[in-house]
Design a protein around this motif. Structure first.
Motif, PDB file in Angstrom:
ATOM      1  N   LYS A  17       0.789  -1.235   0.000  1.00 10.98           N
ATOM      2  CA  LYS A  17       0.000   0.000   0.000  1.00 10.98           C
ATOM      3  C   LYS A  17       0.820   1.283   0.000  1.00 10.98           C
ATOM      4  N   PRO A  18       1.906   1.393   0.781  1.00 12.46           N
ATOM      5  CA  PRO A  18       2.649   2.666   0.781  1.00 12.46           C
ATOM      6  C   PRO A  18       3.237   3.055  -0.575  1.00 12.46           C
ATOM      7  N   TYR A  19       3.374   2.087  -1.481  1.00 11.06           N
ATOM      8  CA  TYR A  19       4.005   2.361  -2.776  1.00 11.06           C
ATOM      9  C   TYR A  19       2.996   2.615  -3.892  1.00 11.06           C
ATOM     10  N   LEU A  20       1.716   2.398  -3.618  1.00  9.38           N
ATOM     11  CA  LEU A  20       0.704   2.519  -4.672  1.00  9.38           C
ATOM     12  C   LEU A  20       0.620   3.930  -5.227  1.00  9.38           C
ATOM     13  N   ARG A  21       0.944   4.915  -4.401  1.00  8.69           N
ATOM     14  CA  ARG A  21       0.835   6.309  -4.856  1.00  8.69           C
ATOM     15  C   ARG A  21       1.807   6.638  -5.983  1.00  8.69           C
ATOM     16  N   TYR A  22       2.842   5.820  -6.158  1.00  5.00           N
ATOM     17  CA  TYR A  22       3.812   6.079  -7.216  1.00  5.00           C
ATOM     18  C   TYR A  22       3.409   5.477  -8.562  1.00  5.00           C
ATOM     19  N   LEU A  23       2.442   4.579  -8.548  1.00  4.64           N
ATOM     20  CA  LEU A  23       2.151   3.798  -9.750  1.00  4.64           C
ATOM     21  C   LEU A  23       1.662   4.641 -10.919  1.00  4.64           C
ATOM     22  N   ALA A  24       0.673   5.493 -10.670  1.00  5.07           N
ATOM     23  CA  ALA A  24       0.057   6.243 -11.767  1.00  5.07           C
ATOM     24  C   ALA A  24       1.052   7.134 -12.491  1.00  5.07           C
ATOM     25  N   GLY A  25       2.001   7.707 -11.744  1.00  2.00           N
ATOM     26  CA  GLY A  25       2.933   8.643 -12.350  1.00  2.00           C
ATOM     27  C   GLY A  25       4.244   8.031 -12.811  1.00  2.00           C
ATOM     28  N   TYR A  26       4.384   6.714 -12.691  1.00  2.00           N
ATOM     29  CA  TYR A  26       5.637   6.069 -13.096  1.00  2.00           C
ATOM     30  C   TYR A  26       5.661   5.941 -14.611  1.00  2.00           C
ATOM     31  N   ARG A  27       6.537   6.681 -15.249  1.00  2.00           N
ATOM     32  CA  ARG A  27       6.500   6.832 -16.705  1.00  2.00           C
ATOM     33  C   ARG A  27       7.301   5.758 -17.434  1.00  2.00           C
ATOM     34  N   LEU A  28       6.887   4.532 -17.210  1.00  2.00           N
ATOM     35  CA  LEU A  28       7.461   3.395 -17.931  1.00  2.00           C
ATOM     36  C   LEU A  28       6.373   2.338 -18.012  1.00  2.00           C
ATOM     37  N   PRO A  29       6.152   1.746 -19.181  1.00  2.00           N
ATOM     38  CA  PRO A  29       5.179   0.648 -19.247  1.00  2.00           C
ATOM     39  C   PRO A  29       5.538  -0.442 -18.243  1.00  2.00           C
ATOM     40  N   LEU A  30       4.540  -0.965 -17.543  1.00  2.00           N
ATOM     41  CA  LEU A  30       4.778  -1.967 -16.513  1.00  2.00           C
ATOM     42  C   LEU A  30       3.862  -3.167 -16.691  1.00  2.00           C
ATOM     43  N   CYS A  31       4.395  -4.343 -16.337  1.00  2.00           N
ATOM     44  CA  CYS A  31       3.560  -5.510 -16.095  1.00  2.00           C
ATOM     45  C   CYS A  31       3.911  -5.988 -14.689  1.00  2.00           C
TER      46      CYS A  31
END
Length: 307
Positions: free
Chosen positions: A174-188
């Motif tokens: 949970k503490p890291y979820l806030r970074y997901l939307a703005g992480y500018r690299l395609p992820l799987c």
């Protein structure tokens, strides 16, 4: 693994779940005696199914980033292609780099990735991917790569006696979820299907054990679900970090079984999807072996992989 050999059950798992890619650890890059060199190169017993895309994965040990890591980029490319050619593996289109870099070593790692991309020119390798750990989401994205694999395992502190599940838990994510939307690299995302046997002496972490037979009543006594008490002292192999070692277990030590349930994985999966819509366009399961593929039933695997 250091040997490629699939059992009939593992091949059946791949077919049943319509798996199209195998991320295969080819070798590690480690620091030894002041030199950067390859270690634990994969050995092939049989040839991978030609219907599967094999993606060579190379683990870079973080201490290597304190040396002249960029110079080994062309050697890494050459070694990957040589391993494929020697073992009749189709020339790979992609290579993946796995590294637990930190803020201190990030610049050296990113420089290495740029050099690696240049070294791939003129070879069959056209894609470069990297693993991404949760703590790395707060850093600038790695350069010169096509996508990242978010490692949704080993999210907790394995040495913490109080940690309910160091492999994967929603509370740790949970503490890291806030970074997901703005992480500018395609992820799987990659999810675990393994378990750990953690040895503790009172509250002090000792080792991760190698698939111990905990049903052996001459050595272990089950005291509760997921917890065993050592009743007879002896030496046995252990696994700590990336190096094998011997471990002496003593009467009174405890062994805890840690493994996320399919429901826990799905709760994490939903949390990621709420922040990153297309993160599950590709799902990776770590890892395939005859024991791990029995961890969940067919329907649970289908939900994790395809839904």
């Amino acid at each position: 693994r250091t040997t490629y050999r699939l059992s009939a059950a593992e091949r059946g798992f791949i077919t049943a779940h319509r798996i199209r890619k195998l991320y295969m650890r080819f070798f590690d890059v480690v620091m030894r005696g002041g030199d950067i060199e390859p270690n634990a190169t994969i050995q092939f017993v049989g040839r991978p199914d030609t219907a599967l895309e094999v993606i060579p994965t190379v683990f870079i040990d973080e201490p290597c980033l304190h040396g002249d890591i960029s110079r080994i980029a062309p050697l890494l490319v050459r070694r990957v292609l040589q391993i494929c050619a020697t073992n009749d593996v189709a020339p790979p289109r992609e290579v993946q780099i796995d590294c637990d870099y930190t803020a201190r070593t990030r610049q050296a790692y990113y420089s290495f990735l740029r050099t690696l991309r240049k070294s791939m020119a003129g070879t069959p390798l056209s894609r470069l991917s990297v693993t991404v750990r949760l703590h790395q989401l707060s850093m600038p994205v790695p350069p010169s790569v096509d996508y990242g694999v978010l490692m949704m395992y080993n999210t907790g502190d394995v040495s913490d006696y109080r940690c309910k599940n160091p492999i994967l838990s929603l509370s740790a994510v949970k503490p890291y979820l806030r970074y997901l939307a703005g992480y500018r690299l395609p992820l799987c995302a990659a999810y675990p299907n393994f378990q750990w046997q953690l040895l503790f002496r009172r509250t002090q972490f000792q080792a991760i054990l190698h698939s111990e037979d905990l049903s052996d009543s001459t050595v272990y006594r089950r005291v509760s679900r997921g917890k065993y008490l050592v009743v007879s002292s002896r030496d046995l192999p252990a696994f700590i970090g990336d190096a094998g070692d011997d471990c002496h277990i003593r009467v009174g030590d405890s062994v805890f079984i840690k493994s996320p349930t399919a429901a826990e994985i799905m709760s994490v999966k939903r949390a990621l999807e709420s922040r990153r819509r297309h993160i599950h366009d590709q799902v990776i399961i770590y890892d395939i072996n005859s024991q791990n593929i029995q961890r969940y039933n067919f329907q649970e695997y289908e939900k994790i992989i395809h839904y």
